[in-house]
Design a protein around this motif. Structure first.
Motif, mmCIF file in Angstrom:
data_model
loop_
_atom_site.group_PDB
_atom_site.id
_atom_site.type_symbol
_atom_site.label_atom_id
_atom_site.label_comp_id
_atom_site.label_asym_id
_atom_site.label_seq_id
_atom_site.Cartn_x
_atom_site.Cartn_y
_atom_site.Cartn_z
ATOM 1 N N GLN A 148 -50.807 144.523 11.569
ATOM 2 C CA GLN A 148 -49.550 145.095 12.034
ATOM 3 C C GLN A 148 -48.800 144.102 12.919
ATOM 4 O OE1 GLN A 148 -48.038 147.934 11.098
ATOM 5 N NE2 GLN A 148 -46.318 147.171 12.319
ATOM 6 N N TRP A 149 -49.550 143.423 13.767
ATOM 7 C CA TRP A 149 -48.930 142.414 14.628
ATOM 8 C C TRP A 149 -48.245 141.326 13.808
ATOM 9 C CZ3 TRP A 149 -53.150 141.262 18.910
ATOM 10 C CH2 TRP A 149 -53.151 142.320 19.841
ATOM 11 N N LEU A 150 -48.897 140.893 12.737
ATOM 12 C CA LEU A 150 -48.338 139.816 11.925
ATOM 13 C C LEU A 150 -47.060 140.240 11.210
ATOM 14 C CD1 LEU A 150 -51.509 138.147 10.329
ATOM 15 C CD2 LEU A 150 -50.126 137.343 12.254
ATOM 16 N N LYS A 151 -46.872 141.535 11.045
ATOM 17 C CA LYS A 151 -45.671 142.040 10.372
ATOM 18 C C LYS A 151 -44.486 142.170 11.317
ATOM 19 C CE LYS A 151 -48.186 144.804 6.916
ATOM 20 N NZ LYS A 151 -48.439 146.190 6.439
ATOM 21 N N GLU A 152 -44.741 142.171 12.612
ATOM 22 C CA GLU A 152 -43.665 142.385 13.580
ATOM 23 C C GLU A 152 -42.741 141.172 13.630
ATOM 24 O OE1 GLU A 152 -45.357 143.485 17.304
ATOM 25 O OE2 GLU A 152 -46.347 145.269 16.490
ATOM 26 N N PRO A 153 -41.449 141.391 13.467
ATOM 27 C CA PRO A 153 -40.478 140.272 13.434
ATOM 28 C C PRO A 153 -40.101 139.820 14.841
ATOM 29 C CG PRO A 153 -39.332 142.334 13.091
ATOM 30 C CD PRO A 153 -40.795 142.686 13.224
ATOM 31 N N PHE A 154 -41.036 139.194 15.538
ATOM 32 C CA PHE A 154 -40.779 138.820 16.923
ATOM 33 C C PHE A 154 -39.637 137.806 17.007
ATOM 34 C CE2 PHE A 154 -41.470 136.569 20.926
ATOM 35 C CZ PHE A 154 -41.615 137.639 21.797
ATOM 36 N N GLY A 155 -38.755 138.037 17.960
ATOM 37 C CA GLY A 155 -37.609 137.162 18.153
ATOM 38 C C GLY A 155 -36.303 137.802 17.747
ATOM 39 N N TYR A 156 -36.349 138.709 16.774
ATOM 40 C CA TYR A 156 -35.134 139.394 16.338
ATOM 41 C C TYR A 156 -34.701 140.429 17.371
ATOM 42 C CZ TYR A 156 -35.938 137.226 11.823
ATOM 43 O OH TYR A 156 -36.134 136.311 10.820
ATOM 44 N N LYS A 157 -35.615 141.235 17.800
ATOM 45 C CA LYS A 157 -35.295 142.288 18.765
ATOM 46 C C LYS A 157 -34.854 141.710 20.095
ATOM 47 C CE LYS A 157 -37.353 146.395 20.935
ATOM 48 N NZ LYS A 157 -38.565 147.230 21.024
ATOM 49 N N THR A 158 -35.403 140.563 20.466
ATOM 50 C CA THR A 158 -35.090 139.962 21.755
ATOM 51 C C THR A 158 -33.934 138.968 21.689
ATOM 52 O OG1 THR A 158 -36.763 138.245 21.378
ATOM 53 C CG2 THR A 158 -37.453 140.216 22.590
ATOM 54 N N GLY A 159 -33.440 138.691 20.488
ATOM 55 C CA GLY A 159 -32.339 137.752 20.356
ATOM 56 C C GLY A 159 -32.740 136.318 20.649
ATOM 57 N N GLU A 160 -33.941 135.918 20.215
ATOM 58 C CA GLU A 160 -34.454 134.568 20.448
ATOM 59 C C GLU A 160 -34.775 133.913 19.106
ATOM 60 O OE1 GLU A 160 -37.059 134.710 24.386
ATOM 61 O OE2 GLU A 160 -37.418 136.473 23.120
ATOM 62 N N PRO A 161 -33.788 133.275 18.474
ATOM 63 C CA PRO A 161 -33.978 132.764 17.110
ATOM 64 C C PRO A 161 -35.067 131.708 16.969
ATOM 65 C CG PRO A 161 -31.892 132.007 18.043
ATOM 66 C CD PRO A 161 -32.403 133.083 18.938
ATOM 67 N N HIS A 162 -35.371 130.943 18.017
ATOM 68 C CA HIS A 162 -36.398 129.907 17.849
ATOM 69 C C HIS A 162 -37.765 130.517 17.570
ATOM 70 C CE1 HIS A 162 -36.828 130.788 22.181
ATOM 71 N NE2 HIS A 162 -38.044 130.266 22.121
ATOM 72 N N TYR A 163 -37.990 131.761 17.997
ATOM 73 C CA TYR A 163 -39.265 132.426 17.691
ATOM 74 C C TYR A 163 -39.330 132.878 16.238
ATOM 75 C CZ TYR A 163 -40.945 132.704 22.522
ATOM 76 O OH TYR A 163 -41.416 132.401 23.771
ATOM 77 N N THR A 164 -38.186 133.185 15.648
ATOM 78 C CA THR A 164 -38.193 133.714 14.279
ATOM 79 C C THR A 164 -38.567 132.644 13.255
ATOM 80 O OG1 THR A 164 -35.837 133.260 13.822
ATOM 81 C CG2 THR A 164 -36.366 135.334 14.934
ATOM 82 N N ARG A 165 -38.520 131.378 13.641
ATOM 83 C CA ARG A 165 -38.871 130.289 12.733
ATOM 84 C C ARG A 165 -40.375 129.982 12.746
ATOM 85 N NH1 ARG A 165 -33.984 128.197 15.157
ATOM 86 N NH2 ARG A 165 -35.224 126.843 16.536
ATOM 87 N N ILE A 166 -41.124 130.680 13.589
ATOM 88 C CA ILE A 166 -42.573 130.486 13.648
ATOM 89 C C ILE A 166 -43.235 131.299 12.541
ATOM 90 C CG2 ILE A 166 -44.655 130.870 15.029
ATOM 91 C CD1 ILE A 166 -42.971 130.529 17.536
ATOM 92 N N LYS A 167 -44.112 130.655 11.785
ATOM 93 C CA LYS A 167 -44.884 131.372 10.770
ATOM 94 C C LYS A 167 -46.047 132.077 11.475
ATOM 95 C CE LYS A 167 -47.410 130.829 6.418
ATOM 96 N NZ LYS A 167 -47.886 129.875 5.386
ATOM 97 N N PRO A 168 -46.058 133.418 11.474
ATOM 98 C CA PRO A 168 -47.060 134.155 12.253
ATOM 99 C C PRO A 168 -48.491 133.935 11.763
ATOM 100 C CG PRO A 168 -45.224 135.577 11.639
ATOM 101 C CD PRO A 168 -45.098 134.322 10.822
#
Length: 296
Positions: free
Chosen positions: A131-151
């Motif tokens: 479930q953690w790996l599915k969470e799109p971290f960075g989108y909710k917080t408005g931090e695009p550099h996190y969204t480019r990380i492969k979980p």
């Protein structure tokens, strides 16, 4: 409101910059000033949306950052790593030691301290990790550099806290501006499940507690002893911050040995309220972004 923000980000209806600005406005009752940023919050947001943050992505990745640490000649401060898994089903718990730490490489609070693996329900644990790996971290917080990380899931050795000082590991967070350490922000008694902790700030290198730097909500009592390896941590922080105008570098000290924690570029998503407005302005004033090239 949080659910609405999450929905809009996941659907890519609004821009990261707008979402980040909206969250800032909801926190401080004003919009961030991107034309003439003054506080440290505004300047770190300016850096997020007006410069090349590709290296932020690498160094925010709790797995890939290890290469950066090694390239800086500081491999000795890395914790032991037992495995990195992009597929949770590949984890072989029978081959792991009795205690270890499980965490995602891209999130906040997605950490499990396994003190005795014989007490863990493996199926339930794997379900949580998936479930953690599915969470799109960075989108909710408005931090695009996190969204480019492969979980992925990172498994590391467990460091043991000194209970006479803190119920959790003492987290020494060194704020570095323009490659120089400015202060140490200390986190103790962290409760991961409830996202709570005790914070305080110290001047460097004399280690004077500055309760007056903390906003009323975050004021606390007590004093954290000066770490024996403070000078080493300050030196490591400046080595690791050389490539960045702004970064917070975190360390632990266990039995007089320093361990690297993480590197953070957008503390609390640019909505820090730990410090007083005066301190946020002072920190912002010390961060020179006048000659930084726009990269995005």
């Amino acid at each position: 409101m949080e659910k609405l923000i999450k929905f809009l980000i996941e659907k890519r209806i609004l821009s990261f910059k707008f979402i980040s600005s909206l969250r800032y406005a909801l926190k401080f009752r004003k919009w961030p000033d991107f034309k003439e940023p003054r506080t440290i919050n505004e300047k770190l947001l300016w850096l997020e949306f007006h410069t090349d943050t590709s290296q932020w992505t690498e160094c925010s990745d709790k797995n890939l950052v290890r290469k950066y640490i090694k390239d800086k000649g500081l491999e000795d401060i890395l914790t032991k790593q037992y495995g990195v898994y992009y597929d949770v089903d590949d984890i072989k718990f029978n081959k792991l030691p009795s205690s270890f730490v499980l965490k995602t490489n891209n999130g906040y609070g997605t950490v499990l301290l396994i003190k005795d693996k014989t007490t863990v329900n493996e199926l339930e644990l794997k379900a949580k990790l998936k479930q953690w790996l599915k969470e799109p971290f960075g989108y909710k917080t408005g931090e695009p550099h996190y969204t480019r990380i492969k979980p992925c899931i990172v498994i590391e050795e467990m460091l043991v806290a000194d209970p006479s000082i803190s119920s959790s590991l003492v987290d020494y967070k060194f704020w570095c501006l323009n490659g120089k350490v400015e202060m140490c922000f200390v986190c103790t008694d962290r409760d991961i499940a409830h996202h709570s902790a005790t914070f305080c700030a110290y001047t460097l290198p004399d280690w004077t507690r500055r309760e007056d730097w903390m906003s009323p909500k975050f004021k606390s009592e007590g004093n954290i002893p000066k770490p024996s390896k403070l000078q080493d941590m300050m030196r490591y922080a400046e080595i690791l911050s050389t490539d960045f105008p702004l970064v917070r570098v975190d360390f632990y000290e266990v039995k007089e040995k320093v361990y690297f924690g993480e590197m953070t570029f957008t503390s609390n998503g640019g909505r820090m309220a730990y410090f007083t407005e005066e301190v946020l302005l002072e920190m912002g004033g010390r961060l020179d972004i006048s000659n930084i090239k726009h990269g995005s």
